[in-house]
Motif scaffolding. Structure first.
Motif, PDB file in Angstrom:
ATOM      1  N   ASN A 253      20.436  25.306  -9.524  1.00 16.00           N
ATOM      2  CA  ASN A 253      21.744  24.687  -9.294  1.00 16.00           C
ATOM      3  C   ASN A 253      22.768  25.702  -8.827  1.00 16.00           C
ATOM      4  OD1 ASN A 253      21.751  21.950  -9.573  1.00 16.00           O
ATOM      5  ND2 ASN A 253      21.940  21.996 -11.830  1.00 16.00           N
ATOM      6  N   TRP A 254      23.080  25.689  -7.547  1.00 17.42           N
ATOM      7  CA  TRP A 254      24.176  26.527  -7.060  1.00 17.42           C
ATOM      8  C   TRP A 254      25.458  25.732  -7.239  1.00 17.42           C
ATOM      9  CZ3 TRP A 254      23.499  31.462  -5.720  1.00 17.42           C
ATOM     10  CH2 TRP A 254      22.233  31.895  -5.300  1.00 17.42           C
ATOM     11  N   SER A 255      26.513  26.370  -7.712  1.00 15.69           N
ATOM     12  CA  SER A 255      27.754  25.605  -7.844  1.00 15.69           C
ATOM     13  C   SER A 255      28.245  25.262  -6.440  1.00 15.69           C
ATOM     14  CB  SER A 255      28.800  26.399  -8.623  1.00 15.69           C
ATOM     15  OG  SER A 255      29.407  27.345  -7.800  1.00 15.69           O
ATOM     16  N   LYS A 256      28.940  24.143  -6.347  1.00 17.30           N
ATOM     17  CA  LYS A 256      29.273  23.576  -5.045  1.00 17.30           C
ATOM     18  C   LYS A 256      30.058  24.551  -4.159  1.00 17.30           C
ATOM     19  CE  LYS A 256      30.497  19.122  -3.250  1.00 17.30           C
ATOM     20  NZ  LYS A 256      31.672  18.293  -3.153  1.00 17.30           N
TER      21      LYS A 256
ATOM     22  N   THR B  81      14.664  23.726 -11.888  1.00 14.24           N
ATOM     23  CA  THR B  81      16.028  23.498 -11.399  1.00 14.24           C
ATOM     24  C   THR B  81      16.641  24.759 -10.814  1.00 14.24           C
ATOM     25  OG1 THR B  81      16.176  22.250 -13.457  1.00 14.24           O
ATOM     26  CG2 THR B  81      18.168  22.347 -12.111  1.00 14.24           C
TER      27      THR B  81
ATOM     28  N   LYS C  89      16.007  28.492  -1.144  1.00 11.76           N
ATOM     29  CA  LYS C  89      15.383  27.199  -0.812  1.00 11.76           C
ATOM     30  C   LYS C  89      14.568  27.277   0.477  1.00 11.76           C
ATOM     31  CE  LYS C  89      18.161  24.887  -3.960  1.00 11.76           C
ATOM     32  NZ  LYS C  89      19.137  23.933  -4.344  1.00 11.76           N
TER      33      LYS C  89
ATOM     34  N   LEU D  58      25.435  29.998 -10.580  1.00 16.41           N
ATOM     35  CA  LEU D  58      24.019  29.650 -10.402  1.00 16.41           C
ATOM     36  C   LEU D  58      23.375  29.404 -11.756  1.00 16.41           C
ATOM     37  CD1 LEU D  58      21.328  29.496  -8.768  1.00 16.41           C
ATOM     38  CD2 LEU D  58      21.174  31.975  -8.972  1.00 16.41           C
ATOM     39  N   GLU D  59      22.636  28.317 -11.815  1.00 20.02           N
ATOM     40  CA  GLU D  59      21.898  28.010 -13.030  1.00 20.02           C
ATOM     41  C   GLU D  59      20.442  27.769 -12.633  1.00 20.02           C
ATOM     42  OE1 GLU D  59      23.329  24.501 -14.927  1.00 20.02           O
ATOM     43  OE2 GLU D  59      22.078  24.781 -16.704  1.00 20.02           O
TER      44      GLU D  59
ATOM     45  N   ASP E  25      21.192  32.336 -15.909  1.00 21.37           N
ATOM     46  CA  ASP E  25      22.473  31.893 -15.350  1.00 21.37           C
ATOM     47  C   ASP E  25      23.133  33.083 -14.675  1.00 21.37           C
ATOM     48  OD1 ASP E  25      22.152  29.423 -16.477  1.00 21.37           O
ATOM     49  OD2 ASP E  25      23.301  29.911 -18.285  1.00 21.37           O
TER      50      ASP E  25
ATOM     51  N   LYS F 123      16.635  26.948 -14.154  1.00 20.57           N
ATOM     52  CA  LYS F 123      15.987  26.500 -15.388  1.00 20.57           C
ATOM     53  C   LYS F 123      14.523  26.172 -15.123  1.00 20.57           C
ATOM     54  CE  LYS F 123      17.754  24.031 -19.321  1.00 20.57           C
ATOM     55  NZ  LYS F 123      18.539  22.913 -19.793  1.00 20.57           N
TER      56      LYS F 123
END
Lengths: 245, 256
Positions: A70-73, A68, A61, A14-15, A35, A17
């Motif tokens: 960003n969950w890794s796929k 941002t 969500k 997870l990122e 992170d 930002k």
């Protein structure tokens, strides 16, 4: 420095930002960045109303946010809410609650066993699954919610600690349990905590939140008097308990 | 009532009672008892327009309910206004309009229902729509219950809670519009709420709760229609009194 030596080799899942959430022009929080890596435990601390639960809702969500996330796929998220809206008359048994997620008796038994509720399915059925959700004690409910959330083997658990309802002894065991899960299944955990001792003992990193990120890093480094008084206001001091590990 | 009419009424009433009881179990869990009751009054102006312009009053009632439900859903999702207050104002207004525009001879029937006037084509339509409603309720049941326990938890496992809520409200509109035929717009709220309240007193788990609620709805409708035909009373109030009787009996067996 911390980033490099501790997490360089781990996968980032997870990122976040410059995350900000506002409701009707009222800023709940802003400037939140961090992170999270596989197997890492991050604690979120802050006073009531500082946006901790809202941050969870943004990560899931469920609400709109800026910045941002960003969950890794393919990351599977398990969520443990602070409470459920059930009373003792609410006609949903623990068994019903599990069947919302899986029909497999084996999966239910395995999940419950791994949160310390032992026995085979018949035993569990008799002592737990036939009970109504609203009649469980605070500690039992927490375990059931954790078991429910780990049924589909998530990569990360979002754990929103209840502010009341669990006695100290019980609370300690819940964290031992989370710690065990984290090491055995390499689960990442983000936990909202109200207890700095718990944070000190179990978290790799801590995010101090009060309308914005006041501090972020390993608890030993960032939970200092200056940061804490900025976080909670006034002259808060934290006396670290030594646990000998 | 003639035997053939009575049989027809009992069959249609049974289907609608079953659907009302089943749906009502969800309304009670969502603490919609009062909103649901007020909502049923909205059907009246729709019903009246149907009567005035000579089309099937069911469609009038259903359209009015649909409109009201879309408005509630929008209000709940788009604003921070208190739904309860709005519901109170909105529904008292529509009841008043309904009372004014309903033609005098049909007013009593619109308010309290009369299933003895059912004709075969209506009976077939009502039975089919009840079955459709029961299937739709079954499909969303677990998702909606989980969403009631924790909206965030339900969303976190991929349930689209707003969409499910909307489908649920659509089914409410359908069943209320159907039920008005038996018990009328004033008493329809009780046909969805009372069987579920009785079931909640006795149920140990979700399937017994849903099952008992549907069964009590069925029993109230069939028992009430039979009894009213024997006693030569209007069926609506007797159906509601039958469900109230079941509720009071359930209190005796209630586990604390």
């Amino acid at each position: 420095m911390f980033e490099e030596h501790k997490k360089g080799i781990m996968d980032k899942i997870l990122e976040v930002k410059d995350l900000a959430v506002s409701f009707d022009y009222f800023n709940v929080f802003q400037n939140v960045s961090f992170d999270l890596h596989r197997g890492e435990v991050m604690a979120i601390v802050g006073p009531n109303g500082s946006g901790k639960t809202v941050l969870f809702r943004a990560l899931l969500k469920l609400i709109r946010s800026q910045g941002t996330i960003n969950w890794s796929k393919g990351t599977k998220i398990g969520y443990v809410p602070q409470k459920l809206f059930v009373d003792s008359q609410f006609p949903v048994s623990v068994g019903d609650f599990f069947r919302f997620k899986t029909k497999s008796e084996e999966a239910i038994t395995e999940a419950l066993n791994s949160v310390g509720m032992t026995g085979d399915f018949d035993h569990l059925k008799h002592h737990l699954l036939n009970k109504k959700m609203g009649t469980l004690s605070g500690g039992q409910l927490q375990r059931v919610l954790i078991a429910w959330s780990i049924i589909n083997k998530p990569d990360i658990l979002l754990f929103d600690e209840p502010t009341s309802g669990i006695d100290i002894g019980g609370e300690e065991t819940i964290y031992n349990l989370l710690h065990k899960l984290q090491t055995s299944s390499h689960l990442a955990i983000i936990l909202i905590s109200h207890d700095l001792n718990i944070v000190y003992k179990y978290a790799d990193t801590v995010l101090c939140l009060n309308k914005e990120a006041i501090c972020y890093g390993p608890p030993h480094e960032v939970l200092n008097t200056a940061n804490l008084s900025q976080l909670y206001g006034g002259e808060t001091k934290f006396y670290e308990h030594k646990h000998g590990n | 009532m003639e035997t053939s009419t009575l049989t027809l009424s009992v069959i249609v009433g049974g289907f609608i009672g079953l659907a009302s009881g089943y749906l009502g179990s969800l309304m009670v869990l969502r603490k919609m008892a009062l909103v649901g009751d007020a909502l049923t009054h909205v059907a009246l102006p729709g019903l009246a327009i149907g009567l005035l312009f000579g089309f099937n009053p069911f469609f009038g009632a259903f359209s009015a309910l649909l409109l009201a439900i879309v408005l509630i859903w929008l209000i709940e999702n788009r604003t921070k206004l208190s739904t309860e207050t709005l519901v109170g104002i909105f529904f008292a207004t529509s009841l008043s309009i309904g009372l004014l525009i309903t033609p005098e001879p049909e007013l009593l029937e619109a308010l309290f229902g009369d299933i003895s006037k059912t004709v075969l084509s209506e009976a077939i339509m009502a039975s089919i729509l009840s079955i459709v409603a029961i299937m739709a309720v079954h499909k969303i049941y677990n998702s909606l219950v989980l969403g009631t326990m924790s909206n965030d938890l339900a969303s976190s496992v991929g349930i689209r809670t707003k969409k499910i809520d909307f489908i649920f409200l659509l089914i409410v509109a359908l069943i209320v519009a159907l039920g008005i035929k038996i018990v009328g717009s004033l008493l329809m709220g009780s046909l969805v709420i009372i069987p579920a309240a009785a079931a909640k007193n006795l149920a140990r788990n979700l399937s017994s709760y849903a099952g008992l609620s549907a069964l009590f709805g069925l029993a109230s409708a069939i028992g009430g229609i039979y009894l009213s035909s024997l006693l030569n009373f209007s069926p609506g109030p007797i159906v509601v009194l039958s469900s109230a009787a079941i509720f009071f009996i359930s209190l005796i067996f209630k586990k604390s």
